[in-house]
Design a protein around this motif. Structure first.
Motif, PDB file in Angstrom:
ATOM      1  N   ARG A  72       0.835  -1.209   0.000  1.00  0.00           N
ATOM      2  CA  ARG A  72       0.000   0.000   0.000  1.00  0.00           C
ATOM      3  C   ARG A  72       0.865   1.253   0.000  1.00  0.00           C
ATOM      4  O   ARG A  72       0.604   2.194  -0.748  1.00  0.00           O
ATOM      5  N   GLU A  73       1.902   1.274   0.818  1.00  0.00           N
ATOM      6  CA  GLU A  73       2.797   2.434   0.862  1.00  0.00           C
ATOM      7  C   GLU A  73       3.505   2.645  -0.475  1.00  0.00           C
ATOM      8  O   GLU A  73       3.678   3.779  -0.908  1.00  0.00           O
ATOM      9  N   GLU A  74       3.902   1.552  -1.120  1.00  0.00           N
ATOM     10  CA  GLU A  74       4.552   1.670  -2.433  1.00  0.00           C
ATOM     11  C   GLU A  74       3.584   2.242  -3.470  1.00  0.00           C
ATOM     12  O   GLU A  74       3.960   3.096  -4.277  1.00  0.00           O
ATOM     13  N   GLU A  75       2.331   1.780  -3.442  1.00  0.00           N
ATOM     14  CA  GLU A  75       1.330   2.286  -4.376  1.00  0.00           C
ATOM     15  C   GLU A  75       1.066   3.769  -4.148  1.00  0.00           C
ATOM     16  O   GLU A  75       1.017   4.557  -5.095  1.00  0.00           O
ATOM     17  N   LEU A  76       0.913   4.154  -2.882  1.00  0.00           N
ATOM     18  CA  LEU A  76       0.678   5.567  -2.576  1.00  0.00           C
ATOM     19  C   LEU A  76       1.880   6.421  -2.953  1.00  0.00           C
ATOM     20  O   LEU A  76       1.718   7.566  -3.392  1.00  0.00           O
ATOM     21  N   GLN A  77       3.077   5.882  -2.820  1.00  0.00           N
ATOM     22  CA  GLN A  77       4.275   6.620  -3.209  1.00  0.00           C
ATOM     23  C   GLN A  77       4.290   6.850  -4.726  1.00  0.00           C
ATOM     24  O   GLN A  77       4.647   7.937  -5.183  1.00  0.00           O
ATOM     25  N   LYS A  78       3.891   5.857  -5.508  1.00  0.00           N
ATOM     26  CA  LYS A  78       3.808   6.028  -6.968  1.00  0.00           C
ATOM     27  C   LYS A  78       2.799   7.118  -7.317  1.00  0.00           C
ATOM     28  O   LYS A  78       3.046   7.939  -8.205  1.00  0.00           O
ATOM     29  N   LEU A  79       1.664   7.120  -6.610  1.00  0.00           N
ATOM     30  CA  LEU A  79       0.643   8.133  -6.878  1.00  0.00           C
ATOM     31  C   LEU A  79       1.131   9.529  -6.488  1.00  0.00           C
ATOM     32  O   LEU A  79       0.842  10.506  -7.178  1.00  0.00           O
ATOM     33  N   ARG A  80       1.874   9.629  -5.403  1.00  0.00           N
ATOM     34  CA  ARG A  80       2.437  10.933  -5.016  1.00  0.00           C
ATOM     35  C   ARG A  80       3.426  11.424  -6.073  1.00  0.00           C
ATOM     36  O   ARG A  80       3.464  12.615  -6.384  1.00  0.00           O
ATOM     37  N   GLN A  81       4.228  10.513  -6.603  1.00  0.00           N
ATOM     38  CA  GLN A  81       5.167  10.894  -7.659  1.00  0.00           C
ATOM     39  C   GLN A  81       4.416  11.370  -8.902  1.00  0.00           C
ATOM     40  O   GLN A  81       4.844  12.311  -9.567  1.00  0.00           O
ATOM     41  N   PHE A  82       3.296  10.734  -9.202  1.00  0.00           N
ATOM     42  CA  PHE A  82       2.449  11.175 -10.316  1.00  0.00           C
ATOM     43  C   PHE A  82       1.925  12.583 -10.052  1.00  0.00           C
ATOM     44  O   PHE A  82       1.906  13.424 -10.955  1.00  0.00           O
ATOM     45  N   ASP A  83       1.524  12.861  -8.817  1.00  0.00           N
ATOM     46  CA  ASP A  83       1.038  14.200  -8.463  1.00  0.00           C
ATOM     47  C   ASP A  83       2.127  15.255  -8.633  1.00  0.00           C
ATOM     48  O   ASP A  83       1.847  16.381  -9.044  1.00  0.00           O
ATOM     49  N   LEU A  84       3.337  14.901  -8.297  1.00  0.00           N
ATOM     50  CA  LEU A  84       4.432  15.873  -8.331  1.00  0.00           C
ATOM     51  C   LEU A  84       5.053  16.048  -9.715  1.00  0.00           C
ATOM     52  O   LEU A  84       5.855  16.949  -9.911  1.00  0.00           O
ATOM     53  N   ASP A  85       4.681  15.206 -10.655  1.00  0.00           N
ATOM     54  CA  ASP A  85       5.234  15.288 -12.000  1.00  0.00           C
ATOM     55  C   ASP A  85       4.453  16.332 -12.797  1.00  0.00           C
ATOM     56  O   ASP A  85       3.283  16.130 -13.134  1.00  0.00           O
ATOM     57  N   CYS A  86       5.083  17.428 -13.129  1.00  0.00           N
ATOM     58  CA  CYS A  86       4.391  18.537 -13.794  1.00  0.00           C
ATOM     59  C   CYS A  86       4.170  18.277 -15.287  1.00  0.00           C
ATOM     60  O   CYS A  86       3.479  19.056 -15.941  1.00  0.00           O
TER      61      CYS A  86
END
Length: 109
Positions: A44-58
């Motif tokens: 779950r933490e790995e999945e949420l980390q991928k989603l956070r990286q998606f959010d931060l990718d401009c």
């Protein structure tokens, strides 16, 4: 002649503290988490980390005011090539707001 100085304990009453190792209620330690639970949390933490990286990718446009899936679809519409694994992850967990809402969803627009 000067008066002889005594110890500080000569002026103050000595109070002995109770020992800590006496009769106390010992609470049982909780059992260690099961491997399956720990693996689920890690995944779950790995999945949420991928989603956070998606959010931060401009490269995929702004993410304020819309859900992650809406942002992914908008990026796909504008041919920005968003990762397919993000879409798959969002469709699998569409009912969980921690997955569907962007990192900035709690901040006012």
């Amino acid at each position: 002649m000067t008066a002889k100085r005594g110890l500080i304990t000569d002026s103050f009453k000595v109070v002995k503290k109770a020992r800590r190792g006496g009769k106390q209620d010992k609470r049982p330690t909780p059992p260690p988490p099961q491997k399956a639970e720990a693996e689920i949390e890690t995944a779950r933490e790995e999945e949420l980390q991928k989603l956070r990286q998606f959010d931060l990718d401009c490269r995929f446009g702004p993410c304020t005011g819309i859900s992650r899936l809406e942002r992914w679809e908008r990026a796909k519409l504008h041919d920005l090539k968003p990762p397919e694994e993000i879409r798959d992850l969002l469709l699998q967990t569409s009912d969980d707001p921690e997955y569907s809402q962007s990192l900035w969803s709690e901040y006012p627009v």
